[in-house]
Design an enzyme around this catalytic site. Structure first.
Site, PDB file in Angstrom:
ATOM      1  N   LYS A  11       0.849  -1.196   0.000  1.00 41.70           N
ATOM      2  CA  LYS A  11       0.000   0.000   0.000  1.00 41.70           C
ATOM      3  C   LYS A  11       0.879   1.237   0.000  1.00 41.70           C
ATOM      4  O   LYS A  11       1.799   1.351   0.822  1.00 41.70           O
ATOM      5  CB  LYS A  11      -0.884  -0.018   1.265  1.00 41.70           C
ATOM      6  CG  LYS A  11      -2.113   0.844   1.185  1.00 41.70           C
ATOM      7  CD  LYS A  11      -3.122   0.335   0.177  1.00 41.70           C
ATOM      8  CE  LYS A  11      -4.511   0.224   0.749  1.00 41.70           C
ATOM      9  NZ  LYS A  11      -5.429  -0.423  -0.203  1.00 41.70           N
ATOM     10  N   THR A  58      -3.658  -5.506   0.825  1.00 38.75           N
ATOM     11  CA  THR A  58      -3.041  -4.189   1.047  1.00 38.75           C
ATOM     12  C   THR A  58      -3.890  -3.369   2.019  1.00 38.75           C
ATOM     13  O   THR A  58      -3.376  -2.522   2.741  1.00 38.75           O
ATOM     14  CB  THR A  58      -2.828  -3.432  -0.277  1.00 38.75           C
ATOM     15  OG1 THR A  58      -4.087  -3.103  -0.841  1.00 38.75           O
ATOM     16  CG2 THR A  58      -2.019  -4.256  -1.260  1.00 38.75           C
ATOM     17  N   GLN A 229      28.807  19.983  -8.388  1.00 41.11           N
ATOM     18  CA  GLN A 229      29.504  18.729  -8.088  1.00 41.11           C
ATOM     19  C   GLN A 229      30.446  18.883  -6.895  1.00 41.11           C
ATOM     20  O   GLN A 229      30.446  18.072  -5.954  1.00 41.11           O
ATOM     21  CB  GLN A 229      30.319  18.282  -9.323  1.00 41.11           C
ATOM     22  CG  GLN A 229      29.516  17.705 -10.461  1.00 41.11           C
ATOM     23  CD  GLN A 229      29.043  18.736 -11.484  1.00 41.11           C
ATOM     24  OE1 GLN A 229      28.837  19.894 -11.156  1.00 41.11           O
ATOM     25  NE2 GLN A 229      28.823  18.303 -12.715  1.00 41.11           N
ATOM     26  N   HIS A 257      18.205  26.897 -12.895  1.00 40.78           N
ATOM     27  CA  HIS A 257      18.893  28.011 -13.555  1.00 40.78           C
ATOM     28  C   HIS A 257      18.100  29.318 -13.480  1.00 40.78           C
ATOM     29  O   HIS A 257      16.867  29.316 -13.576  1.00 40.78           O
ATOM     30  CB  HIS A 257      19.126  27.675 -15.024  1.00 40.78           C
ATOM     31  CG  HIS A 257      19.834  26.361 -15.237  1.00 40.78           C
ATOM     32  ND1 HIS A 257      21.117  26.125 -14.779  1.00 40.78           N
ATOM     33  CD2 HIS A 257      19.442  25.212 -15.842  1.00 40.78           C
ATOM     34  CE1 HIS A 257      21.475  24.887 -15.105  1.00 40.78           C
ATOM     35  NE2 HIS A 257      20.470  24.307 -15.742  1.00 40.78           N
TER      36      HIS A 257
HETATM   37  N1  AZA Z   1      27.682  21.821 -12.930  1.00 44.51           N
HETATM   38  C1  AZA Z   1      27.370  23.062 -12.518  1.00 44.51           C
HETATM   39  O1  AZA Z   1      27.581  23.394 -11.334  1.00 44.51           O
HETATM   40  N2  AZA Z   1      26.828  23.956 -13.382  1.00 44.51           N
HETATM   41  C2  AZA Z   1      26.602  23.599 -14.651  1.00 44.51           C
HETATM   42  C3  AZA Z   1      26.911  22.309 -15.101  1.00 44.51           C
HETATM   43  C4  AZA Z   1      27.482  21.383 -14.217  1.00 44.51           C
HETATM   44  O2  AZA Z   1      27.771  20.219 -14.548  1.00 44.51           O
HETATM   45  N3  AZA Z   1      26.578  22.244 -16.427  1.00 44.51           N
HETATM   46  N4  AZA Z   1      26.084  23.439 -16.756  1.00 44.51           N
HETATM   47  N5  AZA Z   1      26.086  24.268 -15.706  1.00 44.51           N
END
Ligand code: AZA
Length: 301
Positions: A11, A58, A229, A257
């Protein structure tokens, strides 16, 4: 000949609210959550031979969630999810594993005339605190905690340059951009042997959630980010350093963005680079950056 290679059922979207009334202080504490329960086991014949004798309905799973919520604490979510997940393999010999997800929604106590109100709350954001638990007979209890839907933005302190430039590239490098994301962070605990092991670690769950949230917000705000990243990797490492009982941390961060709007066409109006003030928030497409950071040495639990 095709064969049933995997089966799981249960569920989803079980909505639940529980109130705790402290008679001494006349203060109420409320919890609202959405629960998903999925079971695995010797249920093949229900698919292949129309054999309903192996099906725990369920609807009964939904009843069980309500009944166990009445009889047990529902916080922290890691504990309640572990209580639920342990119940099904213990109750039904032919059920081998239970997967339970508990999503806790925010009800933050109101401050009225400068004082915490005893029984009024507000939904201050879509952020949830989550727990995902798998209890498999003979294999202990796996607990994953998380934060989802935490929307953040910084208006400077973020750059993105030095990336691959080739005939597919139109994105300009930037040393100062807006950074916004909706945090999806999860941390997996070293496996627990039994429900009692989960119970004897209850205070750790709130502490880890607080650490993970503070680290996420603090790193987001203070890091001079060169990319999503690199910033998320720092966050994950800090959580591993702060909570030794956690084995693995993962983040999934959309890059929401905000585009500059060139207004040069209108009487030479300057609105790009250092003059940018009015931006166009984009709903799609968005970047989506993920990572998992695992502890290499064996952990403490
Ligand atoms: N990582 C970012 O921080 N900004 C970005 C990326 C990315 O891989 N690609 N476009 N803009």
């Amino acid at each position: 000949m095709p064969e049933l290679s995997a089966a799981r059922y249960g569920k989803d979207n079980i909505r639940l609210y529980k109130v705790h009334r402290d008679e001494a202080t006349k203060t109420h504490t409320v919890t609202e959550m959405t629960v998903c329960v999925l079971l695995e086991g010797e249920i093949q014949s229900s698919y292949t031979d129309a054999d309903n004798s192996v099906i725990v309905a369920t609807d009964s799973m939904k009843n069980t969630v309500y009944l166990l919520a009445k009889q047990n604490p529902v916080t922290p979510p890691e504990l309640f999810a572990s209580i639920l997940a342990s119940h099904f393999p213990a109750k039904y010999p032919h059920i081998h594993a239970a997967h339970v997800k508990v999503i806790t929604h925010r009800w933050t106590r109101m401050t009225i005339d400068g004082k915490p109100h005893p029984h009024s709350f507000l939904r201050d954001g879509a952020e949830t605190r989550n727990a995902e638990v798998v209890c498999r007979r003979g294999a202990g209890i796996i607990v994953r905690s998380g934060i989802q839907g935490l929307l953040v933005l910084k208006s400077t302190g973020s750059a993105f340059y030095g990336f691959v430039r080739d005939e597919y590239t139109s994105l300009d490098e930037t040393w100062d951009r807006i950074l916004s994301t909706e945090v999806d962070a999860n941390w997996e605990w070293c496996p627990f042997g039994t429900l009692n092991d989960v119970k004897s670690n209850i205070p750790l769950f709130d502490k880890a959630w607080e650490s993970a949230r503070n680290i996420t917000l603090g790193t987001f705000a203070n890091d001079n980010s060169v990319s999503v990243q690199a910033t998320m990797y720092k966050m994950a490492n800090e959580i591993l350093a702060a909570v030794p009982e956690v084995n693995r941390v993962d983040y999934s961060l959309p890059n929401k963005h905000y585009f500059e709007i060139d207004m040069e066409w209108h009487k030479g109006l300057k609105n790009t680079g250092k003059d940018a003030e009015v931006y166009a928030p984009q709903s799609s497409p968005s970047g989506l950056i993920k990572c998992t950071v695992s502890r290499t040495k064996t952990s403490k639990l």
